[in-house]
Design a protein around this motif. Structure first.
Motif, PDB file in Angstrom:
ATOM      1  N   TRP A  69      -6.774  10.923  -3.642  1.00  0.00           N
ATOM      2  CA  TRP A  69      -5.472  10.624  -4.261  1.00  0.00           C
ATOM      3  C   TRP A  69      -5.683  10.010  -5.645  1.00  0.00           C
ATOM      4  O   TRP A  69      -5.000  10.391  -6.614  1.00  0.00           O
ATOM      5  CB  TRP A  69      -4.683   9.678  -3.371  1.00  0.00           C
ATOM      6  CG  TRP A  69      -3.347   9.283  -3.937  1.00  0.00           C
ATOM      7  CD1 TRP A  69      -2.194  10.000  -3.889  1.00  0.00           C
ATOM      8  CD2 TRP A  69      -3.047   8.091  -4.666  1.00  0.00           C
ATOM      9  NE1 TRP A  69      -1.179   9.328  -4.540  1.00  0.00           N
ATOM     10  CE2 TRP A  69      -1.676   8.151  -5.026  1.00  0.00           C
ATOM     11  CE3 TRP A  69      -3.783   6.966  -5.051  1.00  0.00           C
ATOM     12  CZ2 TRP A  69      -1.046   7.145  -5.739  1.00  0.00           C
ATOM     13  CZ3 TRP A  69      -3.166   5.966  -5.763  1.00  0.00           C
ATOM     14  CH2 TRP A  69      -1.808   6.050  -6.106  1.00  0.00           C
ATOM     15  N   CYS A  70      -6.609   9.064  -5.754  1.00  0.00           N
ATOM     16  CA  CYS A  70      -6.873   8.399  -7.034  1.00  0.00           C
ATOM     17  C   CYS A  70      -7.330   9.400  -8.091  1.00  0.00           C
ATOM     18  O   CYS A  70      -6.847   9.382  -9.231  1.00  0.00           O
ATOM     19  CB  CYS A  70      -7.946   7.318  -6.860  1.00  0.00           C
ATOM     20  SG  CYS A  70      -7.390   5.878  -5.929  1.00  0.00           S
ATOM     21  N   LYS A  90       1.482   4.080  -3.290  1.00  0.00           N
ATOM     22  CA  LYS A  90       1.147   5.507  -3.185  1.00  0.00           C
ATOM     23  C   LYS A  90       2.315   6.404  -3.587  1.00  0.00           C
ATOM     24  O   LYS A  90       2.134   7.615  -3.784  1.00  0.00           O
ATOM     25  CB  LYS A  90       0.679   5.852  -1.770  1.00  0.00           C
ATOM     26  CG  LYS A  90      -0.709   5.304  -1.471  1.00  0.00           C
ATOM     27  CD  LYS A  90      -1.408   6.048  -0.357  1.00  0.00           C
ATOM     28  CE  LYS A  90      -1.995   7.363  -0.803  1.00  0.00           C
ATOM     29  NZ  LYS A  90      -2.792   8.016   0.249  1.00  0.00           N
ATOM     30  N   PHE A 119      -3.712   0.133  -6.794  1.00  0.00           N
ATOM     31  CA  PHE A 119      -4.029   0.664  -5.460  1.00  0.00           C
ATOM     32  C   PHE A 119      -5.410   0.180  -5.020  1.00  0.00           C
ATOM     33  O   PHE A 119      -5.602  -0.255  -3.882  1.00  0.00           O
ATOM     34  CB  PHE A 119      -3.978   2.191  -5.504  1.00  0.00           C
ATOM     35  CG  PHE A 119      -4.340   2.849  -4.207  1.00  0.00           C
ATOM     36  CD1 PHE A 119      -3.458   2.869  -3.138  1.00  0.00           C
ATOM     37  CD2 PHE A 119      -5.593   3.453  -4.037  1.00  0.00           C
ATOM     38  CE1 PHE A 119      -3.797   3.476  -1.931  1.00  0.00           C
ATOM     39  CE2 PHE A 119      -5.946   4.054  -2.846  1.00  0.00           C
ATOM     40  CZ  PHE A 119      -5.043   4.076  -1.788  1.00  0.00           C
ATOM     41  N   THR A 127      -3.250   3.631 -10.093  1.00  0.00           N
ATOM     42  CA  THR A 127      -4.460   3.695  -9.261  1.00  0.00           C
ATOM     43  C   THR A 127      -5.240   2.378  -9.266  1.00  0.00           C
ATOM     44  O   THR A 127      -5.883   2.039  -8.267  1.00  0.00           O
ATOM     45  CB  THR A 127      -5.377   4.830  -9.743  1.00  0.00           C
ATOM     46  OG1 THR A 127      -5.630   4.665 -11.148  1.00  0.00           O
ATOM     47  CG2 THR A 127      -4.729   6.187  -9.514  1.00  0.00           C
ATOM     48  N   ASP A 170      -8.372   5.837  -0.721  1.00  0.00           N
ATOM     49  CA  ASP A 170      -8.107   7.283  -0.763  1.00  0.00           C
ATOM     50  C   ASP A 170      -8.583   7.802  -2.127  1.00  0.00           C
ATOM     51  O   ASP A 170      -7.814   7.885  -3.092  1.00  0.00           O
ATOM     52  CB  ASP A 170      -6.604   7.525  -0.570  1.00  0.00           C
ATOM     53  CG  ASP A 170      -6.276   9.001  -0.397  1.00  0.00           C
ATOM     54  OD1 ASP A 170      -7.137   9.827  -0.737  1.00  0.00           O
ATOM     55  OD2 ASP A 170      -5.155   9.310   0.065  1.00  0.00           O
ATOM     56  N   TYR A 188       0.846  -1.213   0.000  1.00  0.00           N
ATOM     57  CA  TYR A 188       0.000   0.000   0.000  1.00  0.00           C
ATOM     58  C   TYR A 188       0.872   1.250   0.000  1.00  0.00           C
ATOM     59  O   TYR A 188       0.684   2.174  -0.808  1.00  0.00           O
ATOM     60  CB  TYR A 188      -0.912  -0.037   1.234  1.00  0.00           C
ATOM     61  CG  TYR A 188      -1.879   1.117   1.370  1.00  0.00           C
ATOM     62  CD1 TYR A 188      -3.215   0.977   1.010  1.00  0.00           C
ATOM     63  CD2 TYR A 188      -1.459   2.350   1.891  1.00  0.00           C
ATOM     64  CE1 TYR A 188      -4.118   2.028   1.160  1.00  0.00           C
ATOM     65  CE2 TYR A 188      -2.346   3.412   2.041  1.00  0.00           C
ATOM     66  CZ  TYR A 188      -3.674   3.245   1.678  1.00  0.00           C
ATOM     67  OH  TYR A 188      -4.557   4.297   1.821  1.00  0.00           O
ATOM     68  N   ASP A 189       1.846   1.295   0.911  1.00  0.00           N
ATOM     69  CA  ASP A 189       2.733   2.467   1.015  1.00  0.00           C
ATOM     70  C   ASP A 189       3.548   2.659  -0.257  1.00  0.00           C
ATOM     71  O   ASP A 189       3.762   3.791  -0.698  1.00  0.00           O
ATOM     72  CB  ASP A 189       3.677   2.304   2.214  1.00  0.00           C
ATOM     73  CG  ASP A 189       2.940   2.388   3.546  1.00  0.00           C
ATOM     74  OD1 ASP A 189       1.847   2.988   3.570  1.00  0.00           O
ATOM     75  OD2 ASP A 189       3.462   1.850   4.540  1.00  0.00           O
TER      76      ASP A 189
END
Length: 448
Positions: free
Chosen positions: A111-112, A82, A90, A87, A108, A78-79
């Motif tokens: 962010w996407c 990002k 993710f 996306t 999020d 995950y980290d």
């Protein structure tokens, strides 16, 4: 055990002793790797880019019986995602986490949306630039335009589109260096897609540029060896894979950690060599290979396994392999081949153990391989059926008797065969001489 030739008693004892039976336990006590769980953080730090995420997700998918390990791998994935722009990947990871890591690791959407918006703007910019380059017919600019498009698609996880754009640059390559760059980009995407036939093809294309030394530096050559090794490993050509990994130069270092770590070169090369090389090749190409020794120093466990196998310390060798198995099964490239490699290594150990002797006590052999006699009998039966061991088993007395060829009879047969071949050759020569002497030869008829 009975030796094949008239060997002195102490030498036979040494052979039995070397195979893990008897002797002073304190003297031969060797450290065995503990089967500790994989240190995911240390493992992931060896890689970068998309392969780091792919390996973490692979660990998560194959560690569902160990929830702590699964969640740790998903958290790191995950980290890492990002930090990039993929996306879709993710969203997949968030779905796998399913809220189990708390509120910090959830979807999020902001962010996407931000990443997708920037991606659309960048796509339009790249399309406009490429159209302008095409209009002006500037080959170098067109090549760079397609290459930028390939990088764009790769960073967003669209591997098929990335591959197409990298391949399109080939028509606009003007130097050998450009061709090598195209091949390396295509190889990277092909490995990610699992299309290893493409990997082999583009490795061959890149190696054809060796006539121009400036196009292929030592680091690039080492990368190509690794890529070819992975392609052969996936094709189950373990001997070819071993050779490619053994030929990898120490210049590789950490320059290819978007695909493979130097520790992997030692692990993949060492296991493939054990499974496919004979003793002479193992000694000359692995143990005495100064270049490969640099890689083995990074993974002392594999080095010890190879040395134990060559020194006939099969019990210690198999212990090491057994302790490493759980972690090796979490490797994205080794997972599908590990059982086959382990079986081949064990079979080779059984064959080498029995080879020097006329007869072998199965109870002693079972102790050496840390198994029961019944299981050992089944393994030996399979090897005898496959004609890999020339022997027969006395199931009542639990003794394996070797079937050695009658050397005396074989020598006489070879002598008779040589005599017959010589007799035939002499008669043929005499016939030819007589035909020439009497001018009895057919001349080619003249064409009318």
């Amino acid at each position: 055990m009975e030796a094949d030739d008239e060997t002195s008693g102490p030498m036979i004892d040494d052979e039995i002793y070397a195979n893990g039976v008897g002797g002073d336990d304190e003297k031969r006590n060797r450290p065995i790797i503990s089967g500790e769980p994989l240190d995911i953080e240390a493992y992931a730090s060896l890689y970068s880019g998309r392969t780091k995420i792919s390996r973490l997700l692979f660990i998560a998918d194959h560690s569902r019986s160990n929830q702590a390990m699964e969640l740790e791998a998903l958290r790191m994935a995950y980290d890492e995602i990002k930090k990039g722009e993929n996306t879709q990947l993710f969203r997949d990871v968030v779905q796998k986490i399913d809220g189990r890591l708390g509120p910090e690791y959830v979807m999020d959407l902001a962010w996407c949306e931000s990443v997708d918006r920037r991606a659309e703007q960048k796509r339009e910019k790249l399309e406009n630039e490429l159209n302008a380059y095409r209009t002006n017919l500037i080959k170098e600019s067109i090549r760079m335009g397609y290459n930028d498009f390939g990088d764009f698609h790769y960073s967003h996880g669209q591997l098929g589109d990335a591959f197409k754009n990298y391949v399109r640059t080939r028509d606009y390559c003007t130097t050998s260096k450009h061709i090598v760059h195209m091949c390396m980009s295509s190889i990277l995407v092909s490995i990610e897609m699992g299309q290893f036939a493409h990997v082999s093809s583009y490795v061959s294309k890149a190696e054809q540029s060796q006539q121009t030394p400036e196009a292929l530096d030592s680091v690039t050559v080492a990368k190509l060896r690794c890529a070819a090794g992975l392609a052969n490993l996936e094709a189950k050509k373990y001997k070819l894979a071993a050779r490619k990994f053994l030929e990898t130069g120490h210049e590789l270092g950490n320059h290819y950690n978007e695909v493979i770590a130097p520790q992997d070169v030692a692990t993949y090369g060492g296991l493939c060599a054990l499974a496919s090389f004979d003793r002479t090749e193992l000694k000359n190409k692995v143990i005495d290979n100064l270049n490969f020794r640099n890689f083995l120093e990074l993974v002392p466990e594999i080095r010890e396994i190879i040395n134990d196998f060559y020194s006939s310390r099969y019990a210690s060798c198999l212990d090491y392999l057994g302790n490493l198995k759980a972690n090796l099964l979490l490797d994205i490239h080794l997972h599908d081949h590990l059982e086959t490699l382990y079986d081949q290594i064990r079979n080779k150990a059984l064959i080498q153990y029995t080879h020097p002797f006329v007869s072998v006590d199965l109870n002693m052999m079972a102790n050496a391989f840390k198994t029961d006699v019944a299981g050992l009998e089944k393994e030996l039966e399979a090897l005898i059926t496959d004609n890999q061991v020339q022997a027969r088993i006395d199931s009542h007395n639990k003794i394996l008797y070797a079937r050695h060829a009658d050397q005396r009879n074989a020598t006489f047969q070879r002598a008779l065969q040589t005599g017959n071949e010589f007799d035939r050759d002499v008669k043929s020569m005499l016939l030819r001489v007589n035909l020439i002497k009497h001018e009895f030869s057919l001349k080619q008829a003249k064409k009318s």
